[in-house]
Write an enzyme that holds these catalytic residues in place. Structure first.
Site, PDB file in Angstrom:
ATOM      1  N   ASP A   1      -8.864  -1.245  -8.285  1.00 23.06           N
ATOM      2  CA  ASP A   1      -8.190  -1.501  -7.019  1.00 23.06           C
ATOM      3  C   ASP A   1      -7.737  -2.953  -6.870  1.00 23.06           C
ATOM      4  O   ASP A   1      -6.726  -3.223  -6.222  1.00 23.06           O
ATOM      5  CB  ASP A   1      -9.146  -1.122  -5.876  1.00 23.06           C
ATOM      6  CG  ASP A   1      -8.422  -0.957  -4.560  1.00 23.06           C
ATOM      7  OD1 ASP A   1      -7.193  -0.746  -4.574  1.00 23.06           O
ATOM      8  OD2 ASP A   1      -9.096  -1.021  -3.508  1.00 23.06           O
TER       9      ASP A   1
ATOM     10  N   HIS B   1       0.830  -1.215   0.000  1.00 27.43           N
ATOM     11  CA  HIS B   1       0.000   0.000   0.000  1.00 27.43           C
ATOM     12  C   HIS B   1       0.858   1.255   0.000  1.00 27.43           C
ATOM     13  O   HIS B   1       0.958   1.971   1.005  1.00 27.43           O
ATOM     14  CB  HIS B   1      -0.963  -0.010   1.190  1.00 27.43           C
ATOM     15  CG  HIS B   1      -2.085  -0.973   1.010  1.00 27.43           C
ATOM     16  ND1 HIS B   1      -2.151  -2.188   1.648  1.00 27.43           N
ATOM     17  CD2 HIS B   1      -3.189  -0.906   0.218  1.00 27.43           C
ATOM     18  CE1 HIS B   1      -3.250  -2.822   1.281  1.00 27.43           C
ATOM     19  NE2 HIS B   1      -3.901  -2.074   0.403  1.00 27.43           N
ATOM     20  N   ASN B   2       1.471   1.506  -1.129  1.00 25.13           N
ATOM     21  CA  ASN B   2       2.339   2.674  -1.270  1.00 25.13           C
ATOM     22  C   ASN B   2       1.912   3.450  -2.529  1.00 25.13           C
ATOM     23  O   ASN B   2       0.904   3.114  -3.170  1.00 25.13           O
ATOM     24  CB  ASN B   2       3.805   2.222  -1.338  1.00 25.13           C
ATOM     25  CG  ASN B   2       4.010   1.137  -2.379  1.00 25.13           C
ATOM     26  OD1 ASN B   2       3.467   1.230  -3.479  1.00 25.13           O
ATOM     27  ND2 ASN B   2       4.772   0.106  -2.045  1.00 25.13           N
ATOM     28  N   ALA B   3       2.697   4.458  -2.888  1.00 31.55           N
ATOM     29  CA  ALA B   3       2.306   5.326  -4.010  1.00 31.55           C
ATOM     30  C   ALA B   3       2.335   4.591  -5.354  1.00 31.55           C
ATOM     31  O   ALA B   3       1.640   5.001  -6.296  1.00 31.55           O
ATOM     32  CB  ALA B   3       3.218   6.546  -4.057  1.00 31.55           C
TER      33      ALA B   3
ATOM     34  N   GLN C   1      -3.551 -16.231  -3.178  1.00 35.07           N
ATOM     35  CA  GLN C   1      -3.944 -15.706  -4.487  1.00 35.07           C
ATOM     36  C   GLN C   1      -5.124 -16.472  -5.085  1.00 35.07           C
ATOM     37  O   GLN C   1      -6.030 -15.867  -5.664  1.00 35.07           O
ATOM     38  CB  GLN C   1      -2.754 -15.746  -5.455  1.00 35.07           C
ATOM     39  CG  GLN C   1      -1.750 -14.634  -5.209  1.00 35.07           C
ATOM     40  CD  GLN C   1      -2.371 -13.247  -5.295  1.00 35.07           C
ATOM     41  OE1 GLN C   1      -3.071 -12.919  -6.249  1.00 35.07           O
ATOM     42  NE2 GLN C   1      -2.158 -12.431  -4.283  1.00 35.07           N
TER      43      GLN C   1
ATOM     44  N   HIS D   1       1.252   1.512  -5.848  1.00 36.99           N
ATOM     45  CA  HIS D   1      -0.080   0.897  -5.960  1.00 36.99           C
ATOM     46  C   HIS D   1      -1.104   1.960  -6.394  1.00 36.99           C
ATOM     47  O   HIS D   1      -1.939   1.713  -7.270  1.00 36.99           O
ATOM     48  CB  HIS D   1      -0.481   0.267  -4.628  1.00 36.99           C
ATOM     49  CG  HIS D   1      -1.941  -0.063  -4.513  1.00 36.99           C
ATOM     50  ND1 HIS D   1      -2.570  -0.971  -5.345  1.00 36.99           N
ATOM     51  CD2 HIS D   1      -2.929   0.427  -3.684  1.00 36.99           C
ATOM     52  CE1 HIS D   1      -3.866  -1.041  -5.022  1.00 36.99           C
ATOM     53  NE2 HIS D   1      -4.100  -0.206  -4.023  1.00 36.99           N
TER      54      HIS D   1
ATOM     55  N   HIS E   1      -6.952   6.964  -3.117  1.00 35.26           N
ATOM     56  CA  HIS E   1      -7.861   6.013  -2.469  1.00 35.26           C
ATOM     57  C   HIS E   1      -7.257   5.240  -1.289  1.00 35.26           C
ATOM     58  O   HIS E   1      -8.000   4.676  -0.487  1.00 35.26           O
ATOM     59  CB  HIS E   1      -8.424   5.014  -3.502  1.00 35.26           C
ATOM     60  CG  HIS E   1      -7.486   3.882  -3.769  1.00 35.26           C
ATOM     61  ND1 HIS E   1      -6.372   4.012  -4.554  1.00 35.26           N
ATOM     62  CD2 HIS E   1      -7.476   2.610  -3.310  1.00 35.26           C
ATOM     63  CE1 HIS E   1      -5.727   2.863  -4.591  1.00 35.26           C
ATOM     64  NE2 HIS E   1      -6.372   2.003  -3.840  1.00 35.26           N
ATOM     65  N   ASP E   2      -5.932   5.197  -1.171  1.00 33.66           N
ATOM     66  CA  ASP E   2      -5.302   4.515  -0.021  1.00 33.66           C
ATOM     67  C   ASP E   2      -4.378   5.456   0.739  1.00 33.66           C
ATOM     68  O   ASP E   2      -3.427   5.009   1.405  1.00 33.66           O
ATOM     69  CB  ASP E   2      -4.491   3.293  -0.498  1.00 33.66           C
ATOM     70  CG  ASP E   2      -5.339   2.035  -0.623  1.00 33.66           C
ATOM     71  OD1 ASP E   2      -6.331   1.905   0.122  1.00 33.66           O
ATOM     72  OD2 ASP E   2      -5.013   1.180  -1.472  1.00 33.66           O
TER      73      ASP E   2
HETATM   74 ZN   LIG Z   1      -5.953   0.098  -2.887  1.00 34.36          ZN
END
Ligand SMILES: [Zn+2]
EC number: 3.1.4.-
Length: 440
Positions: A318, A168-170, A369, A172, A208-209
């Protein structure tokens, strides 16, 4: 609750590590939050998730952090302690810049390699890509945006993502924004979308995150984090991402020239889009989508219907990792699992009870997965292909099938059998399952 199970020395260690933010702290008061007085509940300082050397708190910075996100506080505390951090927006070699520009010419390709683009832009993929898309869609001209303010806003957005998060970083966020652009170009949507719709979609995708701590909602709830209290244990992270985005929009003054009414409408509609990414609400959105498709009553001239489709598009963007080529998809799978397992390690260390999918001793990437694809991605993209039956939709479903087969192959090699679906995914309706932060 969990404290009572700890021995006293362990309890003190635990408290010293986890209660670094006690006191009167205001959170984004400029973004419209109520002033929060933090009580005596211990809560987690996001910094413990990353580097031990970052844990020391500078008293001189105490006041400054009141207005900053966790991520921006980290940087400012480094600054106050005289620690220099390499500037990520420094001048790039011309050759790299040239290659990045070349890549942007193909920004609408589903094979777009965001990891390569991030390297070519020296870690500035979110700023470069989103600025380019604003220009490409004519938003700068249409909304008479000040390009300096736009760039400043995007830099703040990028910096509020935690680069230490494996997933969850930039990058993504940039990937989701690129996917959103691909969906906006789909014929059904492109012919009915207004510049306003496109603007909201790109801002929502990029933010969004925002300020994601790298752990999920149940973790925040069980550690009595103040965000869980603030948002009453409901869409805690999504609400925080949204309110953080609103804070940056206001701080940047990017839309200060618009009427108050329009700015308020924008903030609320961006919220609707970001809140739709809460994966625990997936079944509700999916059944609404399915009902519309069954009845054939979606009318994209209707703003409410368009808005609903944009929510579905952002949801797809997403969780589209398994619909990318195997080379890209595999990298995302490894990164998200690393983040899950990191959370599991902290939970083990502090006896918090390891969350589903977070135990590196019992879980595998392949199992996670396959469950993710079976229960979340396939149903969503199946419906999306009904709505927009295009070459892109078929390409995405094609990759999804191939990637699932590849993970099944890995699973067979590892366990000697196949078709194991992680039991955690079979509890889709329960609260434990897959909370957005870990899978989006
Ligand atoms: Zn996300």
């Amino acid at each position: 609750m969990f404290i009572c199970i700890l021995s006293l020395p362990l309890f003190h260690t635990f408290i010293s590590l986890l209660t670094l933010f006690l006191g009167d702290v205001r959170v984004r008061s400029r973004a419209g939050f109520e002033t929060e007085r933090r009580g005596s509940h211990p809560y987690i300082d996001f910094r413990i998730f990353h580097s031990n050397s970052e844990i020391e708190v500078s008293v001189s910075a105490r006041n400054v952090r009141r207005l900053l996100s966790f991520q921006r506080y980290l940087r400012s505390s480094r600054f106050f302690r005289g620690i220099t951090v390499p500037n990520s927006s420094n001048i790039l070699d011309d050759d790299y810049n040239g290659q990045a520009k070349c890549m942007l010419e193909k920004v609408g390709n589903w094979n777009f390699d965001i990891f390569l683009f991030d390297r070519l832009t020296n870690g500035n993929s979110l700023v470069s890509l989103t600025f380019h898309l604003f220009n490409l869609h004519g938003l700068i001209e249409h909304f008479q945006l000040d390009t300096m303010k736009l760039r400043r806003f995007l830099v703040m957005v990028q910096e509020d993502y935690h680069s230490q998060n494996p997933y969850h970083n930039a990058v993504h966020a940039a990937d989701v924004t690129q996917a959103m652009h691909c969906y906006l170009k789909e014929p059904k949507l492109s012919k009915s979308l207004t510049p306003w719709d496109v603007l909201l979609s790109l801002v929502a995708a990029a933010t969004h995150d925002l300020d994601h701590p790298g752990v999920n909602q149940p973790f925040l709830i069980k550690t009595n984090h103040y965000l869980a209290t603030l948002y009453k244990n409901t869409s805690v992270l999504e609400n925080h991402h949204w309110r953080s985005a609103v804070g940056l929009l206001r701080e940047s003054g990017l839309f200060a020239h618009m009427s108050l009414e329009n700015r308020q409408l924008m903030e609320s509609q961006i919220g609707d889009l970001i809140l739709a990414t809460d994966i625990s609400q997936q079944n509700e959105y999916l059944s609404m989508f399915r009902s519309h498709l069954d009845r054939g009553d979606l009318c994209l001239e209707n703003a409410n219907h368009r808005h609903f489709i944009l929510q579905m598009a952002l949801k797809c963007a997403d969780i589209c990792n398994p619909c990318r080529t195997w080379e890209l998809s595999k990298q995302w799978s490894e990164k998200v699992t690393e983040e899950f397992f990191h959370q599991g390690d902290i939970e083990k260390k502090y006896h918090l009870g390891v969350s589903p999918l977070c135990d590196r001793q019992t879980e595998t990437i392949a199992n996670i997965q396959i469950g993710f694809m079976t229960y979340l991605v396939e149903p969503l993209f199946g419906e999306w292909a009904r709505f927009s039956n295009t070459r892109l939709s078929q390409t995405m479903l094609g990759h999804l099938g191939l990637n699932k087969a590849s993970w099944k192959g890995v699973q067979r090699e590892q366990s000697g059998s196949g078709d194991d679906v992680d039991p955690a995914f079979e509890e889709m309706d329960s609260d434990i399952l897959p909370q957005e932060p870990r899978l989006s």
